[in-house]
Design a protein around this motif. Structure first.
Motif, short mmCIF file in Angstrom:
data_model
loop_
_atom_site.label_atom_id
_atom_site.label_comp_id
_atom_site.label_asym_id
_atom_site.label_seq_id
_atom_site.Cartn_x
_atom_site.Cartn_y
_atom_site.Cartn_z
N LYS D 91 -6.22 48.74 16.25
CA LYS D 91 -7.36 49.47 16.81
C LYS D 91 -6.91 50.44 17.90
O LYS D 91 -7.29 51.60 17.94
CB LYS D 91 -8.38 48.48 17.41
CG LYS D 91 -9.33 47.89 16.41
CD LYS D 91 -10.71 48.47 16.63
CE LYS D 91 -11.62 48.21 15.44
NZ LYS D 91 -12.82 49.04 15.51
N ALA D 92 -6.09 49.92 18.79
CA ALA D 92 -5.60 50.75 19.89
C ALA D 92 -4.78 51.92 19.34
O ALA D 92 -4.91 53.06 19.79
CB ALA D 92 -4.76 49.91 20.83
N ARG D 93 -3.96 51.62 18.34
CA ARG D 93 -3.10 52.65 17.75
C ARG D 93 -3.96 53.77 17.16
O ARG D 93 -3.74 54.94 17.42
CB ARG D 93 -2.23 52.01 16.68
CG ARG D 93 -1.08 52.89 16.21
CD ARG D 93 -0.19 52.17 15.23
NE ARG D 93 0.70 51.21 15.86
CZ ARG D 93 0.65 49.89 15.68
NH1 ARG D 93 -0.27 49.37 14.89
NH2 ARG D 93 1.50 49.10 16.30
N ARG D 95 -6.93 54.66 17.86
CA ARG D 95 -7.63 55.44 18.88
C ARG D 95 -6.69 56.38 19.62
O ARG D 95 -7.04 57.51 19.96
CB ARG D 95 -8.27 54.45 19.87
CG ARG D 95 -8.98 55.07 21.01
CD ARG D 95 -10.42 55.37 20.68
NE ARG D 95 -11.19 55.68 21.86
CZ ARG D 95 -12.30 55.05 22.22
NH1 ARG D 95 -12.79 54.08 21.47
NH2 ARG D 95 -12.94 55.40 23.30
N LEU D 96 -5.47 55.93 19.86
CA LEU D 96 -4.55 56.71 20.68
C LEU D 96 -3.85 57.83 19.90
O LEU D 96 -3.45 58.85 20.47
CB LEU D 96 -3.49 55.79 21.28
CG LEU D 96 -3.96 54.88 22.42
CD1 LEU D 96 -2.91 53.83 22.72
CD2 LEU D 96 -4.26 55.71 23.66
N LEU D 97 -3.73 57.63 18.59
CA LEU D 97 -2.92 58.53 17.79
C LEU D 97 -3.23 60.01 18.00
O LEU D 97 -2.35 60.80 18.38
CB LEU D 97 -3.08 58.18 16.30
CG LEU D 97 -2.12 58.91 15.36
CD1 LEU D 97 -0.68 58.62 15.76
CD2 LEU D 97 -2.36 58.50 13.92
N ASN D 98 -4.49 60.37 17.78
CA ASN D 98 -4.86 61.78 17.92
C ASN D 98 -4.58 62.33 19.31
O ASN D 98 -4.15 63.46 19.46
CB ASN D 98 -6.35 61.97 17.61
CG ASN D 98 -6.62 61.88 16.13
OD1 ASN D 98 -5.79 62.24 15.31
ND2 ASN D 98 -7.80 61.37 15.79
N ASP D 99 -4.83 61.50 20.30
CA ASP D 99 -4.74 61.99 21.67
C ASP D 99 -3.30 62.15 22.11
O ASP D 99 -2.98 63.07 22.86
CB ASP D 99 -5.51 61.05 22.58
CG ASP D 99 -6.97 61.00 22.16
OD1 ASP D 99 -7.63 62.04 22.25
OD2 ASP D 99 -7.41 59.94 21.71
N ILE D 100 -2.46 61.27 21.65
CA ILE D 100 -1.04 61.43 21.97
C ILE D 100 -0.54 62.71 21.34
O ILE D 100 0.18 63.50 21.97
CB ILE D 100 -0.23 60.23 21.43
CG1 ILE D 100 -0.75 58.93 22.02
CG2 ILE D 100 1.25 60.42 21.76
CD1 ILE D 100 -0.60 58.81 23.49
#
Lengths: 123, 123, 123, 123
Positions: D91-93, D95-100
DNA sequence: GTGGTCTAGACCACC
DNA sequence: GTGGTCTAGACCACG
């Protein structure tokens, strides 16, 4: 919806609408939480395109005057006390700044300007 | 050619030029009979298109500030005594009218408006 | 026009365009004064409606990334030194804030988060 | 029902609810077999529409967080050991993917990103 | 029902 | 040629 549209004005319609509504909010005529009419309704009433109303609503939302909630409507935003009053002066200042400078470039003295404004304020 | 052009302004360039020249005439900086530079020269000096200068000159002629004489140039028109002064006020009045009305719609009192103008006049 | 549009994304197209261009400006790939392609050209190239491009350009202008000059085009705005760099971090901060909070609500420790981000940064 | 709803957020309400409940499950606050309140009860407590709660429950069921049993209610699903933990990271991955990726497109180095995240994690 | 997005096509002022 | 405004009409997600 106490709004007057002038097609003769060089100000775009959507901006006329936004300005008049923001003025109503700044005056306190539209209280925080007040629900604006849906864009379709407003468009019909004002005899303009839906898109034109939407642009006006967008501008108001961008400036923080209203909050737009999908599926529910657009609501007058709440501000901390005194904020509206300071915005009122800020808006007026913005608008007057260029004109005062223009009057000065015309060579009007402070006294002449004051008299002119007094005369115009009466309508 | 004491003219400042701002491309950032929302006022069209030709109108910026016309306004600044008419202000110079109204102030008396440019006396009756003064010959404006030819449009090509002005365009080069101001770094704008010839057509832009032409539009500015046309606007000035339309408002009666200059007379254009084919083959000779454009000259500041002469006015009967007191005429320039009344035009000065008329121009200022035109420009201020909408904005004073806007300030009223914002709910500013006559007193508040006067103070605001005083503040802005100082710069 | 190095822009990739994903119709699958839930981010609106006009915002994808605006974000990628603003990122290019923030990175320094598009220098101050750079002239963006006209909206009609960009629309054709990106295979989207003119209006979609216009909305993107508008957003960029509103955020101060570009200046739009009628009849001439849209140009990358100039910023005072250091400004772009601070905006870069501000943008990143804005975007990450919610996600970090979400990860915390998931119970991820600081260590776990750091490792996850390292992994994702590599792609 | 430890849930905070923000109508101002651009995240739809049903998703806010689903995300917060799934986070509670992943954290272990809601154990397997726990019975969620009936949608009408939840809707009343959260002051949202029944249909909104229904959508949230559906999303949770679709993601495998809860099992819905007709006539009895909705129960937190049981997972084999370690499964919840891997879902947490997944879940965390997501969510973070696009923003990273966005941060990379902004030109942030790995070092700068790590520092920014550290700063934000503190709140 | 609401607002949000995208579409196509028109006219205008400015340069 | 440029961007700015206004138009009509469509589909979508949300509540």
């Amino acid at each position: 919806m106490d709004i007057i549209i002038s097609t003769a004005s060089d100000e775009p319609i959507y901006r006329q609408i936004a300005q008049q509504i923001s003025a109503q909010i700044l005056r306190g005529d539209l209280p925080a939480g007040f629900c604006l009419p849906p864009i379709r309704t407003a468009a019909k009433e004002l005899r303009v395109s839906i898109i034109t109303v939407k642009k006006a609503w967008e501008e108001l939302a961008r400036e923080g005057f209203i909050d737009s909630i999908v599926g529910k409507g657009c609501f007058v935003a709440s501000h901390r006390p005194g904020r509206l009053d300071s915005m009122r002066f800020q808006k007026a200042r913005q608008r007057l700044l260029n004109d005062i400078e223009y009057c000065r470039s015309l060579g009007l003295t402070r006294q002449e300007l004051a008299e002119l404004i007094d005369e115009l304020y009466e309508d």
